[in-house]
Design an enzyme around this catalytic site. Sequence first.
Site, PDB file in Angstrom:
ATOM      1  N   LEU A  33       1.071  -0.759  -0.154  1.00 54.16           N
ATOM      2  CA  LEU A  33       0.385  -0.313   0.159  1.00 54.16           C
ATOM      3  C   LEU A  33       0.734   1.445  -0.092  1.00 54.16           C
ATOM      4  CD1 LEU A  33      -2.788  -1.455   2.198  1.00 54.16           C
ATOM      5  CD2 LEU A  33      -2.738  -1.519   0.213  1.00 54.16           C
ATOM      6  N   HIS A  34       0.460   2.610  -0.461  1.00 54.65           N
ATOM      7  CA  HIS A  34       0.793   3.514  -1.019  1.00 54.65           C
ATOM      8  C   HIS A  34       0.501   4.759  -0.736  1.00 54.65           C
ATOM      9  CE1 HIS A  34      -0.275   3.950  -4.858  1.00 54.65           C
ATOM     10  NE2 HIS A  34       0.349   2.302  -4.801  1.00 54.65           N
ATOM     11  N   HIS A  37      -3.574   4.508  -2.689  1.00 55.49           N
ATOM     12  CA  HIS A  37      -4.716   3.114  -1.865  1.00 55.49           C
ATOM     13  C   HIS A  37      -4.980   4.055  -1.035  1.00 55.49           C
ATOM     14  CE1 HIS A  37      -1.506   0.099  -3.492  1.00 55.49           C
ATOM     15  NE2 HIS A  37      -2.905  -0.242  -4.237  1.00 55.49           N
ATOM     16  N   GLY A 147      -9.283   3.818  -8.523  1.00 57.25           N
ATOM     17  CA  GLY A 147      -8.729   4.687  -8.911  1.00 57.25           C
ATOM     18  C   GLY A 147      -7.933   5.348  -9.902  1.00 57.25           C
ATOM     19  N   ASP A 150      -5.279   3.599 -12.662  1.00 60.12           N
ATOM     20  CA  ASP A 150      -6.537   2.969 -13.624  1.00 60.12           C
ATOM     21  C   ASP A 150      -7.606   2.662 -14.091  1.00 60.12           C
ATOM     22  OD1 ASP A 150      -4.753   0.645 -12.845  1.00 60.12           O
ATOM     23  OD2 ASP A 150      -4.792   0.953 -11.606  1.00 60.12           O
ATOM     24  N   GLN A 153      -9.720   0.316 -15.907  1.00 57.97           N
ATOM     25  CA  GLN A 153     -10.229  -0.708 -14.843  1.00 57.97           C
ATOM     26  C   GLN A 153     -11.561  -0.040 -15.038  1.00 57.97           C
ATOM     27  OE1 GLN A 153      -8.311  -3.442 -11.767  1.00 57.97           O
ATOM     28  NE2 GLN A 153      -8.677  -1.247 -10.772  1.00 57.97           N
ATOM     29  N   SER A 185       2.869   4.036  -7.337  1.00 56.53           N
ATOM     30  CA  SER A 185       2.424   2.625  -7.951  1.00 56.53           C
ATOM     31  C   SER A 185       3.839   1.702  -7.235  1.00 56.53           C
ATOM     32  CB  SER A 185       2.910   2.991  -9.768  1.00 56.53           C
ATOM     33  OG  SER A 185       2.490   1.511  -9.713  1.00 56.53           O
ATOM     34  N   SER A 186       2.791   0.567  -6.808  1.00 61.81           N
ATOM     35  CA  SER A 186       3.542  -0.052  -6.202  1.00 61.81           C
ATOM     36  C   SER A 186       4.657  -0.246  -6.946  1.00 61.81           C
ATOM     37  CB  SER A 186       2.637  -2.045  -6.012  1.00 61.81           C
ATOM     38  OG  SER A 186       1.520  -1.357  -5.294  1.00 61.81           O
TER      39      SER A 186
HETATM   40  P1  AMP Z   1      -3.581  -2.220  -6.669  1.00 64.01           P
HETATM   41  O1  AMP Z   1      -3.276  -2.216  -5.955  1.00 64.01           O
HETATM   42  O2  AMP Z   1      -2.239  -1.611  -7.893  1.00 64.01           O
HETATM   43  O3  AMP Z   1      -4.623  -3.453  -7.598  1.00 64.01           O
HETATM   44  O4  AMP Z   1      -5.048  -0.909  -6.730  1.00 64.01           O
HETATM   45  C1  AMP Z   1      -5.650  -0.904  -5.618  1.00 64.01           C
HETATM   46  C2  AMP Z   1      -6.615   0.149  -5.932  1.00 64.01           C
HETATM   47  O5  AMP Z   1      -6.039   1.665  -5.750  1.00 64.01           O
HETATM   48  C3  AMP Z   1      -7.181   0.451  -7.818  1.00 64.01           C
HETATM   49  O6  AMP Z   1      -8.342   0.903  -7.882  1.00 64.01           O
HETATM   50  C4  AMP Z   1      -5.965   1.470  -8.469  1.00 64.01           C
HETATM   51  O7  AMP Z   1      -6.594   2.186  -9.607  1.00 64.01           O
HETATM   52  C5  AMP Z   1      -5.458   1.926  -6.879  1.00 64.01           C
HETATM   53  N1  AMP Z   1      -4.487   2.963  -7.305  1.00 64.01           N
HETATM   54  C6  AMP Z   1      -3.445   1.947  -7.310  1.00 64.01           C
HETATM   55  N2  AMP Z   1      -2.107   3.798  -7.690  1.00 64.01           N
HETATM   56  C7  AMP Z   1      -3.250   5.142  -7.264  1.00 64.01           C
HETATM   57  C8  AMP Z   1      -2.814   6.167  -7.198  1.00 64.01           C
HETATM   58  N3  AMP Z   1      -1.401   6.537  -8.001  1.00 64.01           N
HETATM   59  N4  AMP Z   1      -3.098   7.534  -6.817  1.00 64.01           N
HETATM   60  C9  AMP Z   1      -5.410   6.413  -7.152  1.00 64.01           C
HETATM   61  N5  AMP Z   1      -4.949   5.573  -6.639  1.00 64.01           N
HETATM   62  C10 AMP Z   1      -4.445   4.260  -6.948  1.00 64.01           C
END
Ligand code: AMP
Length: 289
Positions: A33-34, A37, A147, A150, A153, A185-186
């Site tokens: 998580l960043h 998230h 987010g 994506d 998505q 981003s992760s």
């Molecule tokens: P993930 O863990 O990468 O699957 O992301 C989980 C959720 O966090 C998804 O809805 C992503 O679009 C959102 N997300 C990832 N990075 C960001 C970001 N930099 N800003 C806002 N939402 C994000």
Amino acid sequence: MEIIRSIKQMQQYILAEKQKGKKIGFVPTMGFLHEGHEKLIRTAREDNDITITSIFVNPLQFGPNEDFDRYPRDEEHDVQVCKRLNVDVLFLPDNNEMYPKPQVISIHVDKRTDALCGRSREGHFSGVATVLTKLFHIVSPDQAYFGMKDAQQVAVVEGLIHDFNFPITIVPVQTIREEDGLAKSSRNVYLSAHEREEAPIIFKALQLGQKMVIDGEKNPDIIVREVESFITSKTSGKIDYVELLSYPDLTAVETINETIILATAVHFKKARLIDNIVMNADGSISVQI
Ligand code: AMP
């Protein structure tokens, strides 16, 4: 904060809260998580009585040559983040819990996937839609947070909710960025120091495209070419795609007179980074889906 690993227990928890009339907010993630998230979780906390975050690195949405095995994971850190943000339940199912045997039925996404990441990541969005269908049934949220980083998505999930009549409201959340503009981003941890210095060019290139729209350019091809050459001339990254399409339908546009997405994916040595801007025909940021 409760940590729940079993589907049955998760469903029992939700049933009890729903009987008390509680409004449920849900933030599905793949962990590591960043602050992106965190923004989703904070927004969910503000809008709902109960906030559920899930962490599940979903094998169905990774292609055979993608980074499932080396996707970054840090459960201890993620637990601390969720505690700090007052998440009510962290749902942490393992692979065996989610897929005890091969799926008899999975969701196939028919539209909004023949462009952008859907083209280069075959089966990815079907994997996303399948796991979200499961998670939506398990968590039964009133609202689910995604987010705009994506954005494709979000477009697919909007279709899933609409076409399968999930009684869930999708809440899109704007992309959270580093100070230099790089989308959080992760996968940013995969960048070398030199690539990390170059990576903010991706968003600068998209902003250049947005500026062209604001200044009245209506031809998508001219904008795409400018964005491509900006990225190519200023980074060592290899462009997967730069596309300008209608949003959320993700179809080609001949001239810009509706809500559009300008999006790119760029391969660095160990990381493929994506970013986009969704804007109205005058170049102003669009937050609607
Ligand atoms: P993930 O863990 O990468 O699957 O992301 C989980 C959720 O966090 C998804 O809805 C992503 O679009 C959102 N997300 C990832 N990075 C960001 C970001 N930099 N800003 C806002 N939402 C994000």
